[in-house]
Scaffold this motif. Structure first.
Motif, PDB file in Angstrom:
ATOM      1  N   SER A  60       0.862  -1.175   0.000  1.00 52.78           N
ATOM      2  CA  SER A  60       0.000   0.000   0.000  1.00 52.78           C
ATOM      3  C   SER A  60       0.897   1.223   0.000  1.00 52.78           C
ATOM      4  O   SER A  60       2.007   1.183   0.540  1.00 52.78           O
ATOM      5  CB  SER A  60      -0.896  -0.016   1.245  1.00 52.78           C
ATOM      6  OG  SER A  60      -1.747   1.111   1.272  1.00 52.78           O
ATOM      7  N   HIS A  61       0.421   2.298  -0.622  1.00 53.26           N
ATOM      8  CA  HIS A  61       1.198   3.544  -0.569  1.00 53.26           C
ATOM      9  C   HIS A  61       0.260   4.738  -0.567  1.00 53.26           C
ATOM     10  O   HIS A  61      -0.796   4.732  -1.189  1.00 53.26           O
ATOM     11  CB  HIS A  61       2.211   3.642  -1.723  1.00 53.26           C
ATOM     12  CG  HIS A  61       1.618   3.651  -3.085  1.00 53.26           C
ATOM     13  ND1 HIS A  61       1.194   4.787  -3.716  1.00 53.26           N
ATOM     14  CD2 HIS A  61       1.382   2.645  -3.957  1.00 53.26           C
ATOM     15  CE1 HIS A  61       0.730   4.485  -4.917  1.00 53.26           C
ATOM     16  NE2 HIS A  61       0.826   3.195  -5.087  1.00 53.26           N
ATOM     17  N   GLU A  62       0.645   5.733   0.230  1.00 50.07           N
ATOM     18  CA  GLU A  62      -0.073   7.006   0.271  1.00 50.07           C
ATOM     19  C   GLU A  62       0.834   8.027   0.939  1.00 50.07           C
ATOM     20  O   GLU A  62       1.622   7.681   1.824  1.00 50.07           O
ATOM     21  CB  GLU A  62      -1.381   6.923   1.050  1.00 50.07           C
ATOM     22  CG  GLU A  62      -2.127   8.250   0.983  1.00 50.07           C
ATOM     23  CD  GLU A  62      -3.400   8.299   1.788  1.00 50.07           C
ATOM     24  OE1 GLU A  62      -4.238   9.156   1.463  1.00 50.07           O
ATOM     25  OE2 GLU A  62      -3.562   7.542   2.747  1.00 50.07           O
ATOM     26  N   GLY A  63       0.704   9.268   0.533  1.00 50.94           N
ATOM     27  CA  GLY A  63       1.566  10.299   1.091  1.00 50.94           C
ATOM     28  C   GLY A  63       3.017   9.926   0.859  1.00 50.94           C
ATOM     29  O   GLY A  63       3.390   9.485  -0.210  1.00 50.94           O
ATOM     30  N   ALA A  64       3.842  10.043   1.869  1.00 50.72           N
ATOM     31  CA  ALA A  64       5.260   9.688   1.761  1.00 50.72           C
ATOM     32  C   ALA A  64       5.506   8.231   2.141  1.00 50.72           C
ATOM     33  O   ALA A  64       6.639   7.794   2.203  1.00 50.72           O
ATOM     34  CB  ALA A  64       6.079  10.598   2.669  1.00 50.72           C
ATOM     35  N   TRP A  65       4.458   7.469   2.379  1.00 52.06           N
ATOM     36  CA  TRP A  65       4.590   6.116   2.899  1.00 52.06           C
ATOM     37  C   TRP A  65       4.389   5.057   1.827  1.00 52.06           C
ATOM     38  O   TRP A  65       3.465   5.126   1.020  1.00 52.06           O
ATOM     39  CB  TRP A  65       3.563   5.883   4.002  1.00 52.06           C
ATOM     40  CG  TRP A  65       3.707   6.837   5.125  1.00 52.06           C
ATOM     41  CD1 TRP A  65       3.043   8.023   5.274  1.00 52.06           C
ATOM     42  CD2 TRP A  65       4.581   6.737   6.228  1.00 52.06           C
ATOM     43  NE1 TRP A  65       3.436   8.657   6.416  1.00 52.06           N
ATOM     44  CE2 TRP A  65       4.390   7.892   7.028  1.00 52.06           C
ATOM     45  CE3 TRP A  65       5.498   5.783   6.634  1.00 52.06           C
ATOM     46  CZ2 TRP A  65       5.087   8.097   8.206  1.00 52.06           C
ATOM     47  CZ3 TRP A  65       6.193   5.997   7.809  1.00 52.06           C
ATOM     48  CH2 TRP A  65       5.987   7.139   8.574  1.00 52.06           C
ATOM     49  N   VAL A  66       5.260   4.044   1.860  1.00 50.07           N
ATOM     50  CA  VAL A  66       5.104   2.824   1.067  1.00 50.07           C
ATOM     51  C   VAL A  66       5.322   1.677   2.039  1.00 50.07           C
ATOM     52  O   VAL A  66       6.336   1.625   2.723  1.00 50.07           O
ATOM     53  CB  VAL A  66       6.128   2.738  -0.088  1.00 50.07           C
ATOM     54  CG1 VAL A  66       5.934   1.451  -0.873  1.00 50.07           C
ATOM     55  CG2 VAL A  66       6.021   3.946  -1.001  1.00 50.07           C
ATOM     56  N   VAL A  67       4.357   0.768   2.130  1.00 52.86           N
ATOM     57  CA  VAL A  67       4.408  -0.321   3.106  1.00 52.86           C
ATOM     58  C   VAL A  67       4.242  -1.652   2.390  1.00 52.86           C
ATOM     59  O   VAL A  67       3.405  -1.780   1.496  1.00 52.86           O
ATOM     60  CB  VAL A  67       3.277  -0.160   4.149  1.00 52.86           C
ATOM     61  CG1 VAL A  67       3.285  -1.306   5.134  1.00 52.86           C
ATOM     62  CG2 VAL A  67       3.411   1.166   4.871  1.00 52.86           C
ATOM     63  N   ALA A  82      -1.837   8.089   5.095  1.00 52.36           N
ATOM     64  CA  ALA A  82      -0.911   9.119   5.565  1.00 52.36           C
ATOM     65  C   ALA A  82      -1.569   9.941   6.658  1.00 52.36           C
ATOM     66  O   ALA A  82      -2.784  10.156   6.638  1.00 52.36           O
ATOM     67  CB  ALA A  82      -0.489  10.014   4.402  1.00 52.36           C
ATOM     68  N   PRO A  83      -0.778  10.415   7.619  1.00 49.35           N
ATOM     69  CA  PRO A  83      -1.344  11.296   8.652  1.00 49.35           C
ATOM     70  C   PRO A  83      -2.028  12.497   8.006  1.00 49.35           C
ATOM     71  O   PRO A  83      -1.622  12.966   6.949  1.00 49.35           O
ATOM     72  CB  PRO A  83      -0.113  11.730   9.456  1.00 49.35           C
ATOM     73  CG  PRO A  83       0.906  10.676   9.185  1.00 49.35           C
ATOM     74  CD  PRO A  83       0.630  10.181   7.791  1.00 49.35           C
ATOM     75  N   ARG A  84      -3.063  12.970   8.642  1.00 44.21           N
ATOM     76  CA  ARG A  84      -3.862  14.082   8.111  1.00 44.21           C
ATOM     77  C   ARG A  84      -2.995  15.276   7.721  1.00 44.21           C
ATOM     78  O   ARG A  84      -3.185  15.884   6.677  1.00 44.21           O
ATOM     79  CB  ARG A  84      -4.899  14.495   9.129  1.00 44.21           C
ATOM     80  CG  ARG A  84      -5.937  15.434   8.600  1.00 44.21           C
ATOM     81  CD  ARG A  84      -6.994  15.633   9.630  1.00 44.21           C
ATOM     82  NE  ARG A  84      -7.676  14.348   9.798  1.00 44.21           N
ATOM     83  CZ  ARG A  84      -8.973  14.209   9.860  1.00 44.21           C
ATOM     84  NH1 ARG A  84      -9.745  15.254   9.829  1.00 44.21           N
ATOM     85  NH2 ARG A  84      -9.529  13.033   9.989  1.00 44.21           N
ATOM     86  N   ALA A  85      -1.996  15.594   8.537  1.00 41.86           N
ATOM     87  CA  ALA A  85      -1.121  16.732   8.246  1.00 41.86           C
ATOM     88  C   ALA A  85      -0.351  16.513   6.947  1.00 41.86           C
ATOM     89  O   ALA A  85      -0.173  17.430   6.154  1.00 41.86           O
ATOM     90  CB  ALA A  85      -0.151  16.967   9.401  1.00 41.86           C
ATOM     91  N   ALA A  86       0.091  15.281   6.702  1.00 43.38           N
ATOM     92  CA  ALA A  86       0.825  14.984   5.467  1.00 43.38           C
ATOM     93  C   ALA A  86      -0.095  15.073   4.260  1.00 43.38           C
ATOM     94  O   ALA A  86       0.302  15.547   3.200  1.00 43.38           O
ATOM     95  CB  ALA A  86       1.460  13.598   5.547  1.00 43.38           C
ATOM     96  N   ARG A  87      -1.332  14.630   4.414  1.00 40.62           N
ATOM     97  CA  ARG A  87      -2.282  14.710   3.296  1.00 40.62           C
ATOM     98  C   ARG A  87      -2.617  16.159   2.993  1.00 40.62           C
ATOM     99  O   ARG A  87      -2.823  16.535   1.853  1.00 40.62           O
ATOM    100  CB  ARG A  87      -3.551  13.929   3.618  1.00 40.62           C
ATOM    101  CG  ARG A  87      -3.351  12.447   3.590  1.00 40.62           C
ATOM    102  CD  ARG A  87      -4.672  11.709   3.590  1.00 40.62           C
ATOM    103  NE  ARG A  87      -5.568  12.107   4.654  1.00 40.62           N
ATOM    104  CZ  ARG A  87      -5.807  11.413   5.751  1.00 40.62           C
ATOM    105  NH1 ARG A  87      -5.194  10.271   5.952  1.00 40.62           N
ATOM    106  NH2 ARG A  87      -6.660  11.843   6.646  1.00 40.62           N
ATOM    107  N   ALA A  88      -2.669  17.003   4.012  1.00 44.27           N
ATOM    108  CA  ALA A  88      -3.024  18.416   3.824  1.00 44.27           C
ATOM    109  C   ALA A  88      -1.938  19.164   3.055  1.00 44.27           C
ATOM    110  O   ALA A  88      -2.221  20.134   2.371  1.00 44.27           O
ATOM    111  CB  ALA A  88      -3.254  19.077   5.176  1.00 44.27           C
TER     112      ALA A  88
END
Length: 100
Positions: A60-67, A82-88
Motif C-alpha cells: 500500500s502507498h499514500e503520502g510519503a509512505w510505502v508499506v 498518511a497522517p492528516r497533516a501529510a495529506r493536507a
C-alpha cells in the motif's frame, strides 16, 4: 509525479521481497499479477520453501509512505493512510477541491 515514484518503489519492493524469500535470481524477475480485488501475487509457479508454504504479501502507498507486509503461513493485508497533516500538504486534485 510523487505518486508515480511511490508506485515504482512499491513494485521494486515487491520484486525484491519475492526474489529474497522465494530464492529467485534477479534475472528471473518474479512476474506479478493482481487478483480481482487488487491483491498482488506471483504469477509463475514457484516452489516455496518449507518455511513459507503459503508465502503471500500485500502493499500500500499514500503520502510519503510505502508499506509491504509479507507472511509465510497466513493471508496478510496492509493498508496505509498518511497522517492528516501529510495529506493536507500535498496538492489537491481538481475532483478533491470540488468536494471541499
Amino acid at each position: 509525479r510523487d505518486d508515480q515514484k511511490r508506485a515504482l518503489l512499491s513494485r521494486l519492493m515487491q520484486r525484491r521481497c519475492c526474489e529474497e524469500l522465494l530464492g529467485l535470481a534477479r534475472a528471473a524477475a518474479a512476474p506479478i499479477s493482481r487478483t480481482k480485488g487488487g491483491k498482488p501475487f506471483v504469477t509463475r509457479a514457484v516452489s516455496r520453501p518449507d518455511s513459507a508454504p503459503n508465502f503471500n504479501y500485500n502493499v500500500s502507498h499514500e503520502g510519503a509512505w510505502v508499506v509491504l507486509a509479507s507472511e509465510p503461513l497466513l493471508l496478510v493485508g496492509v493498508d496505509v493512510s498518511a497522517p492528516r497533516a501529510a495529506r493536507a500538504r500535498r496538492p489537491r486534485a481538481p475532483a478533491d477541491a470540488a468536494e471541499a
